[in-house]
Design a protein around this motif. Structure first.
Motif, PDB file in Angstrom:
ATOM      1  N   ILE A 142     -10.730   1.310  -9.798  1.00 48.10           N
ATOM      2  CA  ILE A 142     -10.317   2.707  -9.682  1.00 48.10           C
ATOM      3  C   ILE A 142     -11.473   3.531  -9.134  1.00 48.10           C
ATOM      4  O   ILE A 142     -12.603   3.433  -9.618  1.00 48.10           O
ATOM      5  CB  ILE A 142      -9.868   3.279 -11.041  1.00 48.10           C
ATOM      6  CG1 ILE A 142      -8.630   2.547 -11.550  1.00 48.10           C
ATOM      7  CG2 ILE A 142      -9.602   4.781 -10.943  1.00 48.10           C
ATOM      8  CD1 ILE A 142      -8.213   2.947 -12.955  1.00 48.10           C
ATOM      9  N   THR A 200       0.835  -1.206   0.000  1.00 54.04           N
ATOM     10  CA  THR A 200       0.000   0.000   0.000  1.00 54.04           C
ATOM     11  C   THR A 200       0.867   1.252   0.000  1.00 54.04           C
ATOM     12  O   THR A 200       1.882   1.316   0.698  1.00 54.04           O
ATOM     13  CB  THR A 200      -0.925   0.000   1.237  1.00 54.04           C
ATOM     14  OG1 THR A 200      -1.947  -0.980   1.046  1.00 54.04           O
ATOM     15  CG2 THR A 200      -1.566   1.358   1.457  1.00 54.04           C
ATOM     16  N   ARG A 234     -12.198   7.574  -8.392  1.00 55.45           N
ATOM     17  CA  ARG A 234     -11.687   8.933  -8.503  1.00 55.45           C
ATOM     18  C   ARG A 234     -12.847   9.903  -8.630  1.00 55.45           C
ATOM     19  O   ARG A 234     -13.831   9.621  -9.329  1.00 55.45           O
ATOM     20  CB  ARG A 234     -10.705   9.083  -9.663  1.00 55.45           C
ATOM     21  CG  ARG A 234     -11.230   8.743 -11.022  1.00 55.45           C
ATOM     22  CD  ARG A 234     -10.134   8.855 -12.081  1.00 55.45           C
ATOM     23  NE  ARG A 234      -9.569  10.189 -12.101  1.00 55.45           N
ATOM     24  CZ  ARG A 234      -8.350  10.473 -12.598  1.00 55.45           C
ATOM     25  NH1 ARG A 234      -7.585   9.514 -13.083  1.00 55.45           N
ATOM     26  NH2 ARG A 234      -7.908  11.725 -12.597  1.00 55.45           N
ATOM     27  N   ASN A 244      -4.596  -3.814  -5.942  1.00 51.88           N
ATOM     28  CA  ASN A 244      -4.506  -2.655  -6.827  1.00 51.88           C
ATOM     29  C   ASN A 244      -5.746  -1.763  -6.835  1.00 51.88           C
ATOM     30  O   ASN A 244      -6.104  -1.203  -7.873  1.00 51.88           O
ATOM     31  CB  ASN A 244      -4.210  -3.102  -8.278  1.00 51.88           C
ATOM     32  CG  ASN A 244      -2.905  -3.839  -8.400  1.00 51.88           C
ATOM     33  OD1 ASN A 244      -1.980  -3.605  -7.639  1.00 51.88           O
ATOM     34  ND2 ASN A 244      -2.828  -4.756  -9.340  1.00 51.88           N
ATOM     35  N   LYS A 257      -7.164   1.649  -6.561  1.00 58.68           N
ATOM     36  CA  LYS A 257      -6.585   2.981  -6.719  1.00 58.68           C
ATOM     37  C   LYS A 257      -7.637   4.015  -6.358  1.00 58.68           C
ATOM     38  O   LYS A 257      -8.742   4.003  -6.923  1.00 58.68           O
ATOM     39  CB  LYS A 257      -6.114   3.188  -8.160  1.00 58.68           C
ATOM     40  CG  LYS A 257      -5.535   4.567  -8.449  1.00 58.68           C
ATOM     41  CD  LYS A 257      -4.205   4.781  -7.769  1.00 58.68           C
ATOM     42  CE  LYS A 257      -3.549   6.091  -8.188  1.00 58.68           C
ATOM     43  NZ  LYS A 257      -2.284   6.351  -7.481  1.00 58.68           N
ATOM     44  N   ASP A 266      -7.927  -4.318  -9.568  1.00 65.71           N
ATOM     45  CA  ASP A 266      -7.814  -3.231 -10.539  1.00 65.71           C
ATOM     46  C   ASP A 266      -9.043  -2.328 -10.595  1.00 65.71           C
ATOM     47  O   ASP A 266      -9.481  -1.910 -11.668  1.00 65.71           O
ATOM     48  CB  ASP A 266      -7.505  -3.793 -11.930  1.00 65.71           C
ATOM     49  CG  ASP A 266      -6.216  -4.598 -11.941  1.00 65.71           C
ATOM     50  OD1 ASP A 266      -5.172  -4.029 -11.578  1.00 65.71           O
ATOM     51  OD2 ASP A 266      -6.252  -5.786 -12.287  1.00 65.71           O
ATOM     52  N   ILE A 299      -3.929  -1.112  -1.385  1.00 62.07           N
ATOM     53  CA  ILE A 299      -4.492   0.037  -2.082  1.00 62.07           C
ATOM     54  C   ILE A 299      -3.415   1.099  -2.311  1.00 62.07           C
ATOM     55  O   ILE A 299      -2.383   1.111  -1.649  1.00 62.07           O
ATOM     56  CB  ILE A 299      -5.654   0.673  -1.289  1.00 62.07           C
ATOM     57  CG1 ILE A 299      -5.194   1.124   0.101  1.00 62.07           C
ATOM     58  CG2 ILE A 299      -6.823  -0.295  -1.166  1.00 62.07           C
ATOM     59  CD1 ILE A 299      -6.285   1.788   0.912  1.00 62.07           C
ATOM     60  N   ASP A 300      -3.685   1.969  -3.261  1.00 59.84           N
ATOM     61  CA  ASP A 300      -2.886   3.170  -3.473  1.00 59.84           C
ATOM     62  C   ASP A 300      -3.822   4.365  -3.359  1.00 59.84           C
ATOM     63  O   ASP A 300      -4.821   4.444  -4.082  1.00 59.84           O
ATOM     64  CB  ASP A 300      -2.214   3.165  -4.847  1.00 59.84           C
ATOM     65  CG  ASP A 300      -1.114   2.128  -4.939  1.00 59.84           C
ATOM     66  OD1 ASP A 300      -0.383   1.948  -3.948  1.00 59.84           O
ATOM     67  OD2 ASP A 300      -0.993   1.488  -5.998  1.00 59.84           O
ATOM     68  N   ASP A 307      -4.139   8.620  -3.248  1.00 57.17           N
ATOM     69  CA  ASP A 307      -3.649   9.987  -3.375  1.00 57.17           C
ATOM     70  C   ASP A 307      -4.769  10.918  -2.946  1.00 57.17           C
ATOM     71  O   ASP A 307      -5.846  10.925  -3.554  1.00 57.17           O
ATOM     72  CB  ASP A 307      -3.240  10.302  -4.820  1.00 57.17           C
ATOM     73  CG  ASP A 307      -1.878   9.728  -5.157  1.00 57.17           C
ATOM     74  OD1 ASP A 307      -0.875  10.336  -4.778  1.00 57.17           O
ATOM     75  OD2 ASP A 307      -1.833   8.657  -5.808  1.00 57.17           O
TER      76      ASP A 307
END
Length: 273
Positions: A112, A46, A114, A88, A90, A110, A67-68, A70
């Motif tokens: 995402i 992570t 955002r 993964n 994100k 995978d 997890i990643d 930002d």
């Protein structure tokens, strides 16, 4: 009194409990940010980047995170307890908006999440911006399939499923429904799902799984047959707008206190609207 695990010279803090880090990092690039870790938080592969100021990340208990993240200025990310992350996931949250995820969710590989388009879009005639950033809200016991994109303005109530490779943007998804496609649309209602993974099933387990009552009799854990079926109850529900209002004012510590209090009362139908 929340236990203070770490503080640096820029007012950034890690509060709650010491997370276990395996091939992981927490990076504070801004000022006055808080990472709160509940009991038994394990970060595995992570990366968490606080890229701005005055933001809060709240990590729920009993989770092994892969997890990643930002996060930028004046934003909140909440991830509830006992969720599963294949790999993964994100998450990118910015422009003073937020991401809330409830308890007992499953994220396939995978995925995402955002909440912005990253760049600005205007109309040619008025020169006015048309792509505002919006928060994302996901309830309890939500299953997000592989390669799914969850985009700005999405609200998913408890007990629902998002099919693999779907793109979900600005949808208000009711409880106990299945949505899939690009753009996502409702393909089934009045469903519920169980977290058991079929990969290791024997023929006996497959046969038992045809009827949920029979299936529960084969499981060790004592789950009620209607446990994952949700319904609207006025005295239990927490409106997404209420969370938005709390997250959008005050300081990070106040918001952290609010989330601790909210998580002490986990009404089953809290995220059904």
């Amino acid at each position: 009194m929340i236990q203070e695990i770490y503080i640096d010279g820029k007012g950034n803090k890690i509060l709650g409990n010491n997370p276990i880090l395996e091939r992981s990092s927490v990076n504070f690039f801004g000022n006055n940010n808080i990472l709160f870790c509940d009991d038994h938080v394990r970060l595995n592969g992570t990366t968490i980047n606080f890229n701005g100021n005055n933001s809060l990340i709240f990590l729920g208990s009993c989770n092994k995170y892969n997890i990643d993240i930002d996060i930028f200025n004046n934003s909140v990310i909440h991830i509830g307890k006992s969720s599963y992350f294949n790999k993964n996931l994100k998450v990118i949250i910015s422009e003073c908006k937020h991401c809330f995820i409830g308890d007992h969710c499953i994220f396939s590989a995978d995925v995402i999440i955002r909440n912005s388009d990253a760049h600005l879009i205007y109309t040619c005639d008025t020169k006015m911006r048309i792509n505002m950033t919006e928060s994302i809200y996901i309830g309890d016991h939500v299953w997000i399939g592989q390669y799914v994109n969850i985009l700005k303005g999405t609200q998913i109530d408890s007990g629902s499923v998002i099919g693999a490779s779907s793109v979900v943007a600005g949808k208000k998804i009711p409880h106990n429904t299945i949505w899939a496609g690009s753009p996502a649309r409702q393909i089934k209602e009045d469903i519920f799902w169980d977290k058991s993974c079929v990969h290791g099933f024997t023929e006996e387990m497959t046969e038992a799984s045809m009827n949920y009552t029979d299936f529960l009799s084969k499981k060790i854990e004592g789950c009620q047959v209607d446990y994952w079926t949700y319904q609207y109850k006025e005295d239990e529900t927490i409106e997404w707008s209420t969370l938005e209002a709390v997250f959008s004012k005050g300081n990070c510590l106040d918001k952290c206190d609010f989330l601790i209090m909210m998580n002490s009362n986990r009404a089953k139908n809290r995220f059904v609207h």
